[in-house]
Scaffold this active site. Structure first.
Site, short mmCIF file in Angstrom:
data_model
loop_
_atom_site.label_atom_id
_atom_site.label_comp_id
_atom_site.label_asym_id
_atom_site.label_seq_id
_atom_site.Cartn_x
_atom_site.Cartn_y
_atom_site.Cartn_z
N ARG A 12 24.64 16.69 -6.21
CA ARG A 12 25.03 17.36 -5.34
C ARG A 12 23.56 18.82 -5.64
NH1 ARG A 12 29.52 19.62 -3.95
NH2 ARG A 12 30.30 20.74 -5.62
N GLY A 13 23.61 18.86 -4.43
CA GLY A 13 22.94 20.34 -3.45
C GLY A 13 21.41 20.09 -4.68
N ARG A 39 31.74 11.70 -3.85
CA ARG A 39 29.97 12.10 -3.66
C ARG A 39 28.92 11.45 -4.66
NH1 ARG A 39 25.71 12.77 -0.83
NH2 ARG A 39 24.40 13.19 -2.30
N ASN A 82 21.61 22.57 -14.48
CA ASN A 82 21.47 22.88 -13.20
C ASN A 82 23.24 23.40 -13.09
OD1 ASN A 82 21.02 22.83 -10.13
ND2 ASN A 82 22.70 20.88 -10.89
N THR A 86 31.16 28.98 -8.77
CA THR A 86 30.90 30.92 -8.25
C THR A 86 32.53 31.01 -8.23
OG1 THR A 86 30.44 29.84 -6.04
CG2 THR A 86 28.43 31.14 -6.80
N GLY A 143 30.14 41.98 -6.13
CA GLY A 143 30.75 40.85 -6.04
C GLY A 143 30.14 39.28 -6.76
N TYR A 147 29.36 35.85 -12.69
CA TYR A 147 28.15 34.68 -11.89
C TYR A 147 27.48 35.72 -12.44
CZ TYR A 147 25.25 31.23 -9.62
OH TYR A 147 23.93 30.40 -9.23
#
Ligand code: CAA
Length: 240
Positions: A12-13, A39, A82, A86, A143, A147
């Site tokens: 994905r992505g 997916r 990869n 988050t 925020g 991450y």
């Protein structure tokens, strides 16, 4: 024989684009994924690229997964770390779980996958590890203490491992994407994202393929002298 590459979060992505780009470069690609079976099935049906399911945050699962790839497809020559998640929130509202999930998956995943594959690359005298960091690991982001810390850790991990791999023909590099048009970025509240995009000199979000082309170069024969580097692909948002 084609070289074998594993792309974590590869169905994905950004990961999907990387899987396709490496396949186009002649690699036999296996796309790892953790959760979304539907997916993954659709991805394999559309591309012919096999998928294998394991959690990159689970050390034993990475060892077993990489071993299975090697048995089925041959020794693993390239790994693209990869996979990432988050769990955004300001520190005073962030749970330990939100901290730990991001550290375990995003940063721990790099360690786990390298442990499973680096020795073999070193013994065979050729290897490519590309770790997907982030602009937010370079510059910080409101925020995202979890991450940003994990991604910043990935940049340090990359430079340290690059030194260990250099004389064995194993290069280790990072790409630091900016804000790319993916589900992850789409989850940022619209008014916050608008403000972020307004600060990107190129004036738009990046495309997954723009990251994938960088990965393809770093995994290629042409990049043997590139190691320990961080390629920033962020539309000029952070020049570092
Ligand atoms: N700098 C300073 N102050 C900020 C700020 C910033 N960048 N962003 C928000 N604030 C302020 C707000 O103005 C607000 O102040 P007031 O109460 O005085 O108005 C206060 O902080 C609270 O803001 P929110 O209402 O947004 O707070 P929240 O708790 O509802 O949400 C958040 C906080 C979850 C962090 C939310 O702001 C958010 O999602 N931000 C986006 C974080 C982000 O960029 N994530 C990237 C995800 S994609 C990715 O990570 C991929 C990659 O590698 C690039």
């Amino acid at each position: 024989m084609a070289r074998v590459a594993i792309v974590t979060g590869g169905s994905r992505g950004i990961g999907e684009a990387i899987s396709l780009a490496l396949r186009d470069e002649g690699f036999t690609v296996v796309a790892n994924y953790a959760g979304n079976d539907e997916r993954a099935k659709a991805f394999t049906a559309a591309t012919g690229i096999p998928t294998m399911k394991w959690d990159v945050g689970d050390h034993e699962a990475c060892l077993a997964g990489c071993q299975q790839v090697a048995e089925q497809f041959g020794p693993v020559d390239a790994v693209v770390n990869n996979a990432g998640v988050t769990r955004d929130g300001v520190l005073h509202k962030m749970s330990f779980e939100d901290w730990n999930d991001v550290m375990r998956i995003n940063l721990g995943g790099c360690f786990n996958m390298a442990k499973a594959t680096f020795s073999g690359m070193r013994e065979r005298g050729w290897g490519r590890i590309v770790n997907i960091g982030s602009i937010n690991g370079q510059a910080g982001q409101y925020g995202q203490v979890n991450y940003a810390a994990a991604k910043s850790g990935i940049h340090g991990f990359t430079k340290a491992l690059a030194q260990e791999g250099a004389k064995f023909g194993v290069t280790v590099n990072a790409i630091a994407p900016g804000y790319i048009d993916t589900d992850m970025v789409a989850a940022v509240p619209a008014p916050v994202l608008e403000k972020i995009v307004a600060k990107i000199p190129v004036g738009r979000l990046g495309q997954a393929n723009e990251i994938a082309r960088g990965v393809a170069f770093l995994c290629s024969e042409h990049a043997g002298f590139v190691t320990g580097s961080t390629m920033s692909i962020n539309g000029g948002q952070h020049m570092y």
